[in-house]
Design a protein around this motif. Structure first.
Motif, PDB file in Angstrom:
ATOM      1  N   LEU A  88      -7.564   7.123  -4.668  1.00  0.00           N
ATOM      2  CA  LEU A  88      -6.547   7.892  -3.970  1.00  0.00           C
ATOM      3  C   LEU A  88      -7.015   8.224  -2.557  1.00  0.00           C
ATOM      4  O   LEU A  88      -8.207   8.382  -2.303  1.00  0.00           O
ATOM      5  CB  LEU A  88      -6.247   9.184  -4.724  1.00  0.00           C
ATOM      6  N   LYS A  89      -6.061   8.348  -1.674  1.00  0.00           N
ATOM      7  CA  LYS A  89      -6.326   8.727  -0.290  1.00  0.00           C
ATOM      8  C   LYS A  89      -5.948  10.189  -0.106  1.00  0.00           C
ATOM      9  O   LYS A  89      -4.966  10.667  -0.673  1.00  0.00           O
ATOM     10  CB  LYS A  89      -5.483   7.836   0.636  1.00  0.00           C
ATOM     11  N   ASP A  90      -6.753  10.915   0.664  1.00  0.00           N
ATOM     12  CA  ASP A  90      -6.444  12.305   0.948  1.00  0.00           C
ATOM     13  C   ASP A  90      -5.111  12.374   1.684  1.00  0.00           C
ATOM     14  O   ASP A  90      -4.948  11.807   2.761  1.00  0.00           O
ATOM     15  CB  ASP A  90      -7.554  12.917   1.803  1.00  0.00           C
ATOM     16  N   ASN A  95       0.853  -1.183   0.000  1.00  0.00           N
ATOM     17  CA  ASN A  95       0.000   0.000   0.000  1.00  0.00           C
ATOM     18  C   ASN A  95       0.888   1.232   0.000  1.00  0.00           C
ATOM     19  O   ASN A  95       1.560   1.525   0.981  1.00  0.00           O
ATOM     20  CB  ASN A  95      -0.901  -0.019   1.246  1.00  0.00           C
ATOM     21  N   ALA A  96       0.893   1.962  -1.110  1.00  0.00           N
ATOM     22  CA  ALA A  96       1.814   3.084  -1.254  1.00  0.00           C
ATOM     23  C   ALA A  96       1.590   4.159  -0.208  1.00  0.00           C
ATOM     24  O   ALA A  96       2.533   4.733   0.338  1.00  0.00           O
ATOM     25  CB  ALA A  96       1.686   3.679  -2.656  1.00  0.00           C
ATOM     26  N   PHE A  97       0.322   4.454   0.106  1.00  0.00           N
ATOM     27  CA  PHE A  97       0.032   5.506   1.068  1.00  0.00           C
ATOM     28  C   PHE A  97       0.510   5.128   2.469  1.00  0.00           C
ATOM     29  O   PHE A  97       0.991   5.974   3.220  1.00  0.00           O
ATOM     30  CB  PHE A  97      -1.470   5.816   1.084  1.00  0.00           C
ATOM     31  N   ASN A  98       0.365   3.855   2.819  1.00  0.00           N
ATOM     32  CA  ASN A  98       0.778   3.410   4.153  1.00  0.00           C
ATOM     33  C   ASN A  98       2.284   3.206   4.253  1.00  0.00           C
ATOM     34  O   ASN A  98       2.869   3.374   5.324  1.00  0.00           O
ATOM     35  CB  ASN A  98       0.078   2.106   4.523  1.00  0.00           C
ATOM     36  N   ASP A  99       2.909   2.805   3.147  1.00  0.00           N
ATOM     37  CA  ASP A  99       4.312   2.401   3.189  1.00  0.00           C
ATOM     38  C   ASP A  99       5.296   3.507   2.821  1.00  0.00           C
ATOM     39  O   ASP A  99       6.488   3.400   3.112  1.00  0.00           O
ATOM     40  CB  ASP A  99       4.548   1.221   2.239  1.00  0.00           C
ATOM     41  N   PHE A 104     -10.388  -6.610  -2.467  1.00  0.00           N
ATOM     42  CA  PHE A 104      -9.285  -5.724  -2.088  1.00  0.00           C
ATOM     43  C   PHE A 104      -9.728  -4.763  -0.988  1.00  0.00           C
ATOM     44  O   PHE A 104     -10.880  -4.335  -0.955  1.00  0.00           O
ATOM     45  CB  PHE A 104      -8.837  -4.927  -3.317  1.00  0.00           C
ATOM     46  N   ARG A 105      -8.822  -4.454  -0.072  1.00  0.00           N
ATOM     47  CA  ARG A 105      -9.073  -3.434   0.943  1.00  0.00           C
ATOM     48  C   ARG A 105      -8.320  -2.161   0.556  1.00  0.00           C
ATOM     49  O   ARG A 105      -7.109  -2.174   0.391  1.00  0.00           O
ATOM     50  CB  ARG A 105      -8.629  -3.900   2.330  1.00  0.00           C
ATOM     51  N   TRP A 106      -9.055  -1.072   0.377  1.00  0.00           N
ATOM     52  CA  TRP A 106      -8.469   0.201  -0.050  1.00  0.00           C
ATOM     53  C   TRP A 106      -7.626   0.811   1.064  1.00  0.00           C
ATOM     54  O   TRP A 106      -7.779   0.460   2.242  1.00  0.00           O
ATOM     55  CB  TRP A 106      -9.556   1.183  -0.462  1.00  0.00           C
ATOM     56  N   PRO A 107      -6.712   1.760   0.705  1.00  0.00           N
ATOM     57  CA  PRO A 107      -5.855   2.393   1.725  1.00  0.00           C
ATOM     58  C   PRO A 107      -6.625   2.989   2.894  1.00  0.00           C
ATOM     59  O   PRO A 107      -6.148   2.975   4.019  1.00  0.00           O
ATOM     60  CB  PRO A 107      -5.125   3.480   0.928  1.00  0.00           C
ATOM     61  N   GLY A 108      -7.834   3.512   2.650  1.00  0.00           N
ATOM     62  CA  GLY A 108      -8.618   4.092   3.722  1.00  0.00           C
ATOM     63  C   GLY A 108      -9.272   3.073   4.628  1.00  0.00           C
ATOM     64  O   GLY A 108      -9.873   3.431   5.650  1.00  0.00           O
TER      65      GLY A 108
END
Length: 293
Positions: free
Chosen positions: A147-149, A128-132, A191-195
């Motif tokens: 996309l995640k805010d 997960n790019a946003f988390n990692d 799939f589980r989204w970044p949010g």
């Protein structure tokens, strides 16, 4: 007073913690704490309010940051002007790639290295790019879908055509699928989204279906392998499963359906924190990836 320590101060502010800055720069956290402490001693003031749970700027730190950013921008611009006149590009670029994409991306990354042989690449698989991105100190990361805010910059790369897939063995065991409306009766892998939300409503042009997931995961690579292991039906980007479909390991379901449009993204930190080498890599990927996919 070292320029690297001033840039470290800005990095801590941008990432929100000493630990995140240490990860981004590949240095020990204690090193970050010591250098910020030394900077405060040289300035004769406290720059951060420190608690066990949070880090925030003091009034003096906020004022110092505002002036320092202007000075560092001017310094970076001067370095950039000199670097662009030099034939030598060097430095390390940290890139996060998603599972199952390394074979697709390797030729493009190798082409960049051939053009700039003094550059070093630090490539890491991420889920997960946003988390990692910040914990691993990545300069660039790939992401697919919503996309995640975030303060992270997102550059659109390609359209992702998702398709319904299953293994031949799964279809033999559970029966063929002739209608979208019957998917809620089958084992689906979501799939589980970044949010944190689960992608269990699969959208098609003019028709949606809500499925009951048998397995939920935030890794597209895991979902793909689960589908190939006859565990159920997946709704995956075509580029991830194209080879397996051609080899007969996976089968496309209901190919007449058109999924809603989604995109693949290139994520990177704010421009002022990027090195010239990172900027060149971003330009290279943004230009070349759409030609290939």
């Amino acid at each position: 007073m070292k320029i690297d320590d001033l840039k470290l101060f800005i990095k801590v502010i941008e990432l929100g913690s000493f630990t995140a800055a240490a990860n981004a720069l590949d240095i020990p956290r204690a090193n970050v704490s010591r250098r910020i402490g030394d900077l405060e001693k040289q300035l004769g003031t406290t720059l951060f309010h420190r608690t066990t749970r949070s880090l925030s700027l003091t009034n003096q730190g906020e004022a110092y940051k505002e002036e320092l950013v202007k000075a560092l921008d001017m310094l970076d611009a001067a370095h950039h002007n000199v670097a662009t006149k030099s034939d030598v590009v060097r430095g390390v670029v940290k890139i996060g790639i998603l599972p199952e994409t390394h074979e697709l991306l390797q030729p493009l990354l190798f082409a960049f290295l051939d053009k700039y042989p003094e550059v070093e690449l630090d490539i890491r698989h991420i889920n997960n790019a946003f988390n990692d991105m910040f914990p691993q100190g990545l300069d660039i990361a790939f992401h697919g879908g919503l996309l995640k805010d975030s303060d992270i910059v997102a550059r659109k790369l390609i359209k992702l055509d998702r398709i319904l897939v299953a293994s031949p063995d799964y279809l033999t065991q559970s029966g063929k699928i002739n209608e979208l409306g019957t998917l809620h009766q089958r084992d689906c892998i979501c799939f589980r989204w970044p949010g944190g939300s689960i992608d269990n409503v699969w959208h098609f042009d003019g028709e949606n279906i809500t499925v009951s997931p048998k397995i939920v995961c935030d890794s597209v690579g895991f979902i793909k392998r689960a589908v190939m292991s006859h565990r159920g039906i997946g709704f995956l980007p075509n580029i991830y499963v194209k080879k397996e479909i051609e080899q007969g390991q996976l089968v496309t379901l209901l190919p007449e359906l058109t999924p809603i449009e989604e995109h693949g993204w290139l994520l990177h930190t704010q421009a002022k924190t990027l090195t010239q080498t990172c900027r060149l890599m971003i330009d290279h990927l943004v230009t070349e990836i759409p030609k290939v996919f």
